[in-house]
Write a protein that holds these residues in place. Structure first.
Motif, PDB file in Angstrom:
ATOM      1  N   GLU A   1      26.277  37.630  36.378  1.00 57.38           N
ATOM      2  CA  GLU A   1      26.179  36.251  36.854  1.00 57.38           C
ATOM      3  C   GLU A   1      27.554  35.643  37.087  1.00 57.38           C
ATOM      4  OE1 GLU A   1      23.803  34.022  34.168  1.00 57.38           O
ATOM      5  OE2 GLU A   1      22.108  35.416  34.234  1.00 57.38           O
ATOM      6  N   ASP A   2      28.485  35.895  36.148  1.00 59.43           N
ATOM      7  CA  ASP A   2      29.824  35.328  36.291  1.00 59.43           C
ATOM      8  C   ASP A   2      30.550  35.911  37.498  1.00 59.43           C
ATOM      9  OD1 ASP A   2      29.242  33.938  34.023  1.00 59.43           O
ATOM     10  OD2 ASP A   2      30.515  35.124  32.685  1.00 59.43           O
ATOM     11  N   ILE A   3      30.393  37.203  37.718  1.00 60.63           N
ATOM     12  CA  ILE A   3      31.050  37.842  38.865  1.00 60.63           C
ATOM     13  C   ILE A   3      30.444  37.337  40.167  1.00 60.63           C
ATOM     14  CG2 ILE A   3      31.441  40.041  40.036  1.00 60.63           C
ATOM     15  CD1 ILE A   3      31.580  41.343  37.274  1.00 60.63           C
ATOM     16  N   ARG A   4      29.120  37.211  40.182  1.00 61.42           N
ATOM     17  CA  ARG A   4      28.469  36.677  41.381  1.00 61.42           C
ATOM     18  C   ARG A   4      28.990  35.269  41.695  1.00 61.42           C
ATOM     19  NH1 ARG A   4      23.140  37.146  43.794  1.00 61.42           N
ATOM     20  NH2 ARG A   4      22.501  38.548  42.118  1.00 61.42           N
ATOM     21  N   GLY A   5      29.197  34.480  40.641  1.00 59.60           N
ATOM     22  CA  GLY A   5      29.727  33.139  40.849  1.00 59.60           C
ATOM     23  C   GLY A   5      31.092  33.147  41.501  1.00 59.60           C
ATOM     24  N   GLU A   6      31.963  34.072  41.077  1.00 62.13           N
ATOM     25  CA  GLU A   6      33.286  34.181  41.692  1.00 62.13           C
ATOM     26  C   GLU A   6      33.185  34.677  43.133  1.00 62.13           C
ATOM     27  OE1 GLU A   6      36.980  33.795  40.169  1.00 62.13           O
ATOM     28  OE2 GLU A   6      35.403  32.285  40.012  1.00 62.13           O
ATOM     29  N   LEU A   7      32.300  35.638  43.384  1.00 63.98           N
ATOM     30  CA  LEU A   7      32.143  36.148  44.743  1.00 63.98           C
ATOM     31  C   LEU A   7      31.623  35.058  45.679  1.00 63.98           C
ATOM     32  CD1 LEU A   7      30.613  39.690  44.084  1.00 63.98           C
ATOM     33  CD2 LEU A   7      32.985  39.113  44.619  1.00 63.98           C
ATOM     34  N   GLU A   8      30.714  34.242  45.183  1.00 61.89           N
ATOM     35  CA  GLU A   8      30.197  33.150  46.004  1.00 61.89           C
ATOM     36  C   GLU A   8      31.266  32.090  46.240  1.00 61.89           C
ATOM     37  OE1 GLU A   8      26.797  31.936  43.799  1.00 61.89           O
ATOM     38  OE2 GLU A   8      25.472  33.453  44.701  1.00 61.89           O
ATOM     39  N   ARG A   9      32.094  31.840  45.227  1.00 61.59           N
ATOM     40  CA  ARG A   9      33.163  30.839  45.360  1.00 61.59           C
ATOM     41  C   ARG A   9      34.164  31.255  46.430  1.00 61.59           C
ATOM     42  NH1 ARG A   9      37.813  28.702  42.074  1.00 61.59           N
ATOM     43  NH2 ARG A   9      37.859  30.617  40.838  1.00 61.59           N
ATOM     44  N   PHE A  10      34.421  32.574  46.509  1.00 63.23           N
ATOM     45  CA  PHE A  10      35.378  33.075  47.494  1.00 63.23           C
ATOM     46  C   PHE A  10      34.675  33.874  48.597  1.00 63.23           C
ATOM     47  CE2 PHE A  10      37.861  32.529  43.589  1.00 63.23           C
ATOM     48  CZ  PHE A  10      38.903  31.737  44.068  1.00 63.23           C
ATOM     49  N   SER A  11      33.475  33.448  48.950  1.00 63.88           N
ATOM     50  CA  SER A  11      32.706  34.176  49.963  1.00 63.88           C
ATOM     51  C   SER A  11      33.359  34.109  51.336  1.00 63.88           C
ATOM     52  CB  SER A  11      31.280  33.612  50.038  1.00 63.88           C
ATOM     53  OG  SER A  11      31.313  32.225  50.374  1.00 63.88           O
ATOM     54  N   GLY A  12      34.278  33.152  51.536  1.00 66.05           N
ATOM     55  CA  GLY A  12      34.967  33.050  52.813  1.00 66.05           C
ATOM     56  C   GLY A  12      36.135  34.001  52.962  1.00 66.05           C
ATOM     57  N   ALA A  13      36.499  34.718  51.897  1.00 62.86           N
ATOM     58  CA  ALA A  13      37.609  35.672  51.971  1.00 62.86           C
ATOM     59  C   ALA A  13      37.248  36.832  52.896  1.00 62.86           C
ATOM     60  CB  ALA A  13      37.942  36.187  50.575  1.00 62.86           C
TER      61      ALA A  13
ATOM     62  N   ASP B   1      29.454  46.492  44.827  1.00 65.18           N
ATOM     63  CA  ASP B   1      28.852  46.587  46.156  1.00 65.18           C
ATOM     64  C   ASP B   1      27.457  45.956  46.186  1.00 65.18           C
ATOM     65  OD1 ASP B   1      31.096  47.762  47.159  1.00 65.18           O
ATOM     66  OD2 ASP B   1      30.317  49.812  47.118  1.00 65.18           O
ATOM     67  N   ASP B   2      26.699  46.132  45.103  1.00 68.92           N
ATOM     68  CA  ASP B   2      25.376  45.498  45.044  1.00 68.92           C
ATOM     69  C   ASP B   2      25.499  43.979  45.075  1.00 68.92           C
ATOM     70  OD1 ASP B   2      24.107  47.929  44.949  1.00 68.92           O
ATOM     71  OD2 ASP B   2      23.763  47.903  42.775  1.00 68.92           O
ATOM     72  N   LEU B   3      26.483  43.448  44.358  1.00 73.62           N
ATOM     73  CA  LEU B   3      26.671  41.998  44.342  1.00 73.62           C
ATOM     74  C   LEU B   3      27.190  41.495  45.686  1.00 73.62           C
ATOM     75  CD1 LEU B   3      28.158  41.417  40.767  1.00 73.62           C
ATOM     76  CD2 LEU B   3      25.924  40.715  41.618  1.00 73.62           C
ATOM     77  N   LEU B   4      28.078  42.256  46.307  1.00 75.94           N
ATOM     78  CA  LEU B   4      28.574  41.864  47.632  1.00 75.94           C
ATOM     79  C   LEU B   4      27.438  41.857  48.648  1.00 75.94           C
ATOM     80  CD1 LEU B   4      31.949  43.822  47.656  1.00 75.94           C
ATOM     81  CD2 LEU B   4      31.700  41.332  47.743  1.00 75.94           C
ATOM     82  N   ASP B   5      26.528  42.828  48.537  1.00 81.45           N
ATOM     83  CA  ASP B   5      25.354  42.842  49.411  1.00 81.45           C
ATOM     84  C   ASP B   5      24.505  41.596  49.197  1.00 81.45           C
ATOM     85  OD1 ASP B   5      26.079  45.233  50.512  1.00 81.45           O
ATOM     86  OD2 ASP B   5      24.640  46.443  49.386  1.00 81.45           O
ATOM     87  N   ALA B   6      24.378  41.192  47.931  1.00 80.93           N
ATOM     88  CA  ALA B   6      23.562  40.018  47.616  1.00 80.93           C
ATOM     89  C   ALA B   6      24.194  38.737  48.152  1.00 80.93           C
ATOM     90  CB  ALA B   6      23.362  39.914  46.108  1.00 80.93           C
ATOM     91  N   VAL B   7      25.528  38.683  48.133  1.00 80.41           N
ATOM     92  CA  VAL B   7      26.229  37.475  48.565  1.00 80.41           C
ATOM     93  C   VAL B   7      26.395  37.436  50.079  1.00 80.41           C
ATOM     94  CG1 VAL B   7      28.427  36.223  48.463  1.00 80.41           C
ATOM     95  CG2 VAL B   7      27.433  37.174  46.381  1.00 80.41           C
ATOM     96  N   HIS B   8      26.763  38.561  50.699  1.00 82.22           N
ATOM     97  CA  HIS B   8      27.095  38.586  52.123  1.00 82.22           C
ATOM     98  C   HIS B   8      26.025  39.225  53.002  1.00 82.22           C
ATOM     99  CE1 HIS B   8      31.235  37.231  51.426  1.00 82.22           C
ATOM    100  NE2 HIS B   8      31.275  38.061  50.400  1.00 82.22           N
ATOM    101  N   GLY B   9      25.095  39.915  52.383  1.00 83.35           N
ATOM    102  CA  GLY B   9      24.112  40.647  53.167  1.00 83.35           C
ATOM    103  C   GLY B   9      24.443  42.125  53.184  1.00 83.35           C
TER     104      GLY B   9
ATOM    105  N   HIS C   1      40.274  38.460  48.003  1.00 83.41           N
ATOM    106  CA  HIS C   1      39.829  38.151  46.640  1.00 83.41           C
ATOM    107  C   HIS C   1      40.011  39.403  45.785  1.00 83.41           C
ATOM    108  CE1 HIS C   1      36.341  36.908  43.739  1.00 83.41           C
ATOM    109  NE2 HIS C   1      37.540  36.717  43.206  1.00 83.41           N
ATOM    110  N   ILE C   2      40.902  39.310  44.784  1.00 82.86           N
ATOM    111  CA  ILE C   2      41.200  40.440  43.898  1.00 82.86           C
ATOM    112  C   ILE C   2      40.476  40.259  42.575  1.00 82.86           C
ATOM    113  CG2 ILE C   2      43.017  41.507  42.501  1.00 82.86           C
ATOM    114  CD1 ILE C   2      44.972  41.026  44.739  1.00 82.86           C
ATOM    115  N   PHE C   3      39.901  41.348  42.095  1.00 81.43           N
ATOM    116  CA  PHE C   3      39.435  41.433  40.716  1.00 81.43           C
ATOM    117  C   PHE C   3      40.286  42.487  40.015  1.00 81.43           C
ATOM    118  CE2 PHE C   3      35.564  38.908  40.804  1.00 81.43           C
ATOM    119  CZ  PHE C   3      35.347  38.638  39.466  1.00 81.43           C
ATOM    120  N   CYS C   4      40.711  42.198  38.789  1.00 79.55           N
ATOM    121  CA  CYS C   4      41.487  43.161  38.010  1.00 79.55           C
ATOM    122  C   CYS C   4      41.216  42.909  36.534  1.00 79.55           C
ATOM    123  CB  CYS C   4      42.982  43.036  38.306  1.00 79.55           C
ATOM    124  SG  CYS C   4      43.693  41.445  37.809  1.00 79.55           S
ATOM    125  N   SER C   5      41.884  43.691  35.684  1.00 80.11           N
ATOM    126  CA  SER C   5      41.674  43.553  34.243  1.00 80.11           C
ATOM    127  C   SER C   5      42.938  43.956  33.504  1.00 80.11           C
ATOM    128  CB  SER C   5      40.500  44.446  33.795  1.00 80.11           C
ATOM    129  OG  SER C   5      40.226  44.261  32.427  1.00 80.11           O
TER     130      SER C   5
END
Length: 684
Positions: free
Chosen positions: A601-613, A637-645, A562-566
């Motif tokens: 919130e929007d980023i967390r939503g994307e991380l949760e959508r692709f939590s299987g990556a 990293d804080d959001l990844l911790d929240a999504v994956h532990g 899962h890539i994030f860019c701008s």
């Protein structure tokens, strides 16, 4: 100044000197007492009221000069709106800037010269400024012979042929006479005028310094001098205008008023300092700002398109521009393709029809650095100007767009000051290239990012900074995104790198539609201005709104990375993915359009959508120590911790290695670097 002219109560001034903390203060986190501005009304002996504004200012000498000029211009323009059709001098004569300088700073600080150069330019003139130079060697540790190459501190003003009056500060009546003369000159000719008041400073640079360390001979003479009050009192006594008893009574009355005010200060109950500090610590800095409807009316957009293609019959437009403008009709109605410049024009035009004035300035801004805007057309036979967006409707607001002088510091300060006063206008400053903004660093640090917290002074200024890596060398590649992100806290401003024209369109409209005012810093594109993929549909402007995060177009079930860019690198990744068949199924690319306020919130939503990556990657063009990586990494990293532990997943960086220079000077090296970034990002 505060007490005798603005009318600020003595007890309030004393309270500030006592250091009392008031959590309800309009100065936000506060500032030292001599930086705070004030407003008041001065009533003359004839009974006329004059509204006065003392601008808040930092210790960075002369930095407030262009800000004051911008505030003045905005006040004059607001008067123009309430009394249209009057003679131009009326607006100039009713609002006047007065700048007070030090003798060391006036010739020493470059922004003073930049501000003088603004004085007669059509986009910046304020009908003349009165400059009062307090020539008391305030920079006393350096003698004048080491501080300037000119004879007088005011010789700088000769460049614009401003009258310069040198007056003895020990002679109050001469000072008043010269002040009246300066005012009459300014009102008559609407040009700058300078008063050089020769005086001295009893205590040196500040009251705690010892001036005899560096200027023993000068301060030996100063210690022997009688004060201006005593000298003038003796003059009045000799002339018979005053008797000794009345003189003593006047002095006693003044001292009594000060003492009474100081005594009242002691009785003021200080607010709970600990509570005030606790309240500040509890403020959530990354909270989302309120959403707002930024959709435009279809009819307004169509009127803009019509104005672009329907130029006056007797106007001789450049043939290349005619072809370019004629295409707008097909692009809008038939092809449904809105590029970056077209989206900006539609945003401006829709706001103008809604009654919002737009002011924009910068170097080459009317045509734009990359020749994409052409807001003002020049008749190829007569040289006359025509502005299509000022010909939309009879009741529209004006588009005020100017090419600036070759200055960043003063011009950005001017536009900031303008935005502070005219809160309902869309005020934009555009850098020729993003890194040019470095020349205005004091304005970013002291005004744009911090003024709301320090002084309660808000601004909706939009800064457009061209940014992107196209292999043109270290200069002009980077707008130094990292520096603006470092300044972000407490919802002080918005920083973004939009990848779609529609997002840029909605961001411009959001600046004036939202109730709260925050500066907007945009990393604007260069090559994307004409990139065939960087387009939006017309209905994206009339429906929907700004997307702070653009979701990845991928099936989560097959995604491994899962890539994030701008910004621009997104299009490089998408194009290259066509040559990587596997990556089309295994790599998802989400776009972060707004860095701050951080869209958690929007980023967390994307991380949760692709939590299987299997992994999460941030991809950027800038070197690792630049760009957004340092700002984003702890948040990701804080959001990844929240999504994956905790400790289960961490963000990974793909981009150029850390570098002292923003970019390579070799186009070949650049291309290889870019290919490596893209290839590494897509190889799972």
């Amino acid at each position: 100044m505060l007490a005798n002219i603005i009318g600020k109560p003595y007890e309030q001034i004393f309270s500030e000197f006592e250091g009392n903390i008031d959590p309800n203060t309009t100065q936000g986190s506060g500032d030292v007492k001599y930086h705070l501005g004030a407003e008041g009304t001065f009533t003359s002996r004839a009974g006329n009221d004059i509204r006065l504004t003392l601008a808040s200012n930092p210790s960075h000498l002369e930095a407030v000069n262009p800000v004051v000029e911008g505030m003045t211009r905005a006040k004059q323009n607001l008067l123009r709106q309430t009394a249209p059709g009057a003679d131009e001098d009326l607006y100039h004569d009713r609002v006047m800037p007065l700048l007070v300088h030090g003798d060391a700073a006036f010739p020493g600080q470059g922004v003073a010269a930049e501000t003088l150069n603004l004085s007669q330019l059509r986009g910046y003139t304020t009908g003349g400024t009165i400059h009062l130079v307090i020539n008391n060697q305030i920079g006393f540790t350096t003698v004048p012979s080491d501080a300037r190459s000119s004879t007088y501190a005011t010789d700088l003003a000769r460049a614009i042929e401003a009258p310069i009056f040198h007056v003895n500060g020990d002679d109050p009546e001469a000072c008043v006479r010269i002040a009246r003369l300066a005012l009459e000159y300014r009102q008559r000719f609407n040009k700058d005028v300078v008063i050089d008041m020769m005086c001295y400073r009893v205590h040196g640079h500040n009251e705690g310094d010892e001036p005899t360390f560096t200027q023993p001979l000068l301060y030996e003479k100063i210690e022997e001098k009688r004060s201006p009050r005593k000298l003038y009192t003796e003059l009045l006594l000799r002339r018979g205008d005053l008797n000794p008893e009345a003189a003593e009574q006047m002095l006693d009355d003044y001292r009594d008023r000060l003492q009474e005010a100081f005594d009242r200060t002691k009785d003021l109950e200080e607010k709970d300092a600990e509570k005030a500090i606790e309240q500040r610590m509890q403020r959530k800095s990354d909270a989302r700002l309120p959403a707002v409807d930024t959709r435009a009316k279809q009819a307004h957009l169509e009127r803009v398109v019509d104005a672009l293609v329907s130029l006056p019959d007797d106007f001789h437009v450049h043939r290349k521009l005619k072809r370019q403008f004629d295409k707008r009709d097909d692009l809008f109605y038939d092809e449904g393709r809105i590029d970056w410049a077209f989206a900006e024009t539609l945003a401006f035009g829709s706001l103008l029809q809604e009654g919002t004035s737009v002011r924009m300035s910068g170097q080459d801004t009317r045509r734009a650095t990359f020749s994409q805007r052409h807001a003002v057309l020049i008749d190829q036979e007569t040289g006359e100007e025509y502005t299509p967006l000022n010909n939309l409707a009879d009741d529209q607001a004006p588009l005020l767009i100017y090419d600036s002088l070759l200055s960043e510091y003063a011009v950005l300060g001017f536009e900031y000051g303008y935005s502070v006063v005219d809160e309902d206008a869309l005020v934009c400053w555009e850098a020729q290239f993003g890194d040019f903004a470095n020349g205005a660093q004091i304005v970013w640090d002291q005004f744009v990012s911090a003024a709301e917290e320090k002084w309660g002074q808000t601004s909706g200024l939009v800064a457009l900074l061209p940014h992107g890596y196209e292999g043109q060398g270290p200069e002009h590649s980077s707008a130094r995104l990292e520096r603006y992100l470092q300044l972000c806290a407490e919802q002080n401003m918005t920083v973004a790198n939009f990848s779609t024209p529609a997002n840029y369109f909605h961001a411009l409209r959001r600046q004036v539609k939202r109730d709260v005012q925050k500066p907007l810093i945009v990393m604007t594109p260069k090559s994307l201005l004409r990139h065939p993929m960087c387009v939006s549909k017309p209905d994206a402007l009339t429906d929907g709104g700004l997307q702070e995060v653009i979701p990845a177009e991928a099936d989560p079930s097959g995604v491994k990375r899962h890539i994030f860019c701008s910004g621009k690198v997104y299009y490089d990744l998408v194009k290259a993915r066509e040559d990587h068949p596997d990556a089309q199924e295994t790599v998802a690319i989400s776009r972060l359009e707004q860095f701050y306020p951080f869209p958690e919130e929007d980023i967390r939503g994307e991380l949760e959508r692709f939590s299987g990556a299997d992994e999460f990657v941030w991809v950027q063009e800038e070197p690792q120590n630049m760009g957004a990586w340092s700002f984003l990494r702890p948040r990701f990293d804080d959001l990844l911790d929240a999504v994956h532990g905790p400790c289960e997943r961490a963000s990974r960086y793909i981009g150029r290695p850390a570098s002292a220079s923003p970019a390579t000077g070799s186009a070949k090296v650049h291309n290889r670097e870019q290919e490596k970034i893209v290839s590494e990002a897509l190889t799972v």
